[in-house]
Design a protein around this motif. Structure first.
Motif, PDB file in Angstrom:
ATOM      1  N   LEU A  99       0.825  -1.203   0.000  1.00  0.00           N
ATOM      2  CA  LEU A  99       0.000   0.000   0.000  1.00  0.00           C
ATOM      3  C   LEU A  99       0.865   1.262   0.000  1.00  0.00           C
ATOM      4  O   LEU A  99       0.527   2.248  -0.669  1.00  0.00           O
ATOM      5  CB  LEU A  99      -0.948  -0.007   1.197  1.00  0.00           C
ATOM      6  N   ASP A 100       1.973   1.241   0.707  1.00  0.00           N
ATOM      7  CA  ASP A 100       2.896   2.377   0.683  1.00  0.00           C
ATOM      8  C   ASP A 100       3.466   2.583  -0.721  1.00  0.00           C
ATOM      9  O   ASP A 100       3.633   3.727  -1.171  1.00  0.00           O
ATOM     10  CB  ASP A 100       4.045   2.153   1.660  1.00  0.00           C
ATOM     11  N   ARG A 101       3.774   1.478  -1.405  1.00  0.00           N
ATOM     12  CA  ARG A 101       4.340   1.584  -2.757  1.00  0.00           C
ATOM     13  C   ARG A 101       3.309   2.156  -3.720  1.00  0.00           C
ATOM     14  O   ARG A 101       3.639   2.982  -4.589  1.00  0.00           O
ATOM     15  CB  ARG A 101       4.813   0.206  -3.239  1.00  0.00           C
ATOM     16  N   ILE A 102       2.064   1.731  -3.584  1.00  0.00           N
ATOM     17  CA  ILE A 102       1.006   2.275  -4.433  1.00  0.00           C
ATOM     18  C   ILE A 102       0.797   3.755  -4.148  1.00  0.00           C
ATOM     19  O   ILE A 102       0.656   4.569  -5.068  1.00  0.00           O
ATOM     20  CB  ILE A 102      -0.291   1.469  -4.237  1.00  0.00           C
ATOM     21  N   ALA A 103       0.789   4.117  -2.872  1.00  0.00           N
ATOM     22  CA  ALA A 103       0.643   5.533  -2.513  1.00  0.00           C
ATOM     23  C   ALA A 103       1.762   6.368  -3.113  1.00  0.00           C
ATOM     24  O   ALA A 103       1.548   7.514  -3.534  1.00  0.00           O
ATOM     25  CB  ALA A 103       0.607   5.687  -0.994  1.00  0.00           C
ATOM     26  N   ALA A 104       2.952   5.814  -3.175  1.00  0.00           N
ATOM     27  CA  ALA A 104       4.099   6.568  -3.667  1.00  0.00           C
ATOM     28  C   ALA A 104       3.975   6.932  -5.144  1.00  0.00           C
ATOM     29  O   ALA A 104       4.447   7.996  -5.563  1.00  0.00           O
ATOM     30  CB  ALA A 104       5.383   5.777  -3.433  1.00  0.00           C
ATOM     31  N   VAL A 105       3.331   6.075  -5.939  1.00  0.00           N
ATOM     32  CA  VAL A 105       3.227   6.373  -7.367  1.00  0.00           C
ATOM     33  C   VAL A 105       1.996   7.219  -7.686  1.00  0.00           C
ATOM     34  O   VAL A 105       1.819   7.661  -8.823  1.00  0.00           O
ATOM     35  CB  VAL A 105       3.230   5.090  -8.228  1.00  0.00           C
ATOM     36  N   LEU A 106       1.136   7.446  -6.693  1.00  0.00           N
ATOM     37  CA  LEU A 106      -0.029   8.313  -6.854  1.00  0.00           C
ATOM     38  C   LEU A 106       0.343   9.766  -6.561  1.00  0.00           C
ATOM     39  O   LEU A 106       1.114  10.035  -5.642  1.00  0.00           O
ATOM     40  CB  LEU A 106      -1.122   7.894  -5.869  1.00  0.00           C
ATOM     41  N   ARG A 107      -0.238  10.677  -7.309  1.00  0.00           N
ATOM     42  CA  ARG A 107      -0.054  12.089  -6.980  1.00  0.00           C
ATOM     43  C   ARG A 107      -0.838  12.396  -5.697  1.00  0.00           C
ATOM     44  O   ARG A 107      -1.830  11.712  -5.380  1.00  0.00           O
ATOM     45  CB  ARG A 107      -0.555  12.975  -8.117  1.00  0.00           C
TER      46      ARG A 107
END
Length: 206
Positions: A126-134
């Motif tokens: 979830l942290d990795r997904i958040a990182a690629v989101l603006r």
């Protein structure tokens, strides 16, 4: 002791490579189409969307046909080839190796794929997904779980070979995981028993 994602990824890849043709021929239930359409309505026109665990690319094509700039990723090379054959940019990647610059996407879509991630690794995913989101970007997280679907392990009666690992989470448990990296915009449940689906729309904090 909980298993780790790196321990199950090879079996998942083998299972999905073998099942690509069969899954590509499957239609989608009306409720799945409704969930997908509802998420699209929340998104900015002509935004950039990442679909993780994209499978054969049916959802990616839908978002692309509706004006979004779509990138698809899946751990299965056979699935990625199916996406590319449909005209979707697609890459072989797993959830912990999303090789994109920070804040690259306006939205992320993940339907029935994060249920293969053990609890021990879900926060990192979830942290990795958040990182690629603006900042302010939206994330659709949809999984089967809750009710009678609880616990981790291979699913009895799974039609794939080898049998796939699943992690089924209660409603509160899933939302607790989500809150570590996102704000919850919407949570609701569709269906019952083994078809019980947990639908979350999440936002990366600005």
């Amino acid at each position: 002791m909980s298993r780790r994602y790196h321990e199950i990824i090879d079996d998942l890849r083998t299972a999905y490579d073998a099942g690509a043709s069969r899954r590509d021929a499957m239609g989608k239930s009306p409720w799945k189409l409704a969930e997908r359409a509802a998420f699209l309505e929340r998104l900015p026109a002509r935004g950039r969307l990442l679909e993780v665990g994209a499978g054969t690319g049916q959802d990616s094509v839908y978002f692309q046909d509706n004006g979004l700039d779509v990138v698809a990723v899946d751990l299965s090379p056979a699935m990625v080839e199916r996406c590319r054959a449909k005209g979707v940019e697609a890459h072989v990647m797993n959830f912990l190796d999303l090789d994109f610059p920070p804040a690259s996407f306006d939205a992320v879509y993940a339907c029935n794929c994060l249920l293969h991630v053990p609890d021990a690794d879900l926060p990192a995913v979830l942290d990795r997904i958040a990182a690629v989101l603006r900042p302010g970007g939206l994330f659709f997280l949809g999984v089967y779980g809750g009710g009678t679907l609880t616990g981790e392990g291979t699913f009895v009666g799974d039609s794939h070979d080898p049998p796939r690992f699943f992690s089924f989470r209660g409603d509160e448990q899933l939302q607790e995981f989500a809150r570590r990296s996102f704000e919850i915009v919407d949570f609701h449940v569709v269906g019952l028993d083994e078809s019980r689906f947990q639908s979350l729309t999440l936002r990366r904090p600005a």
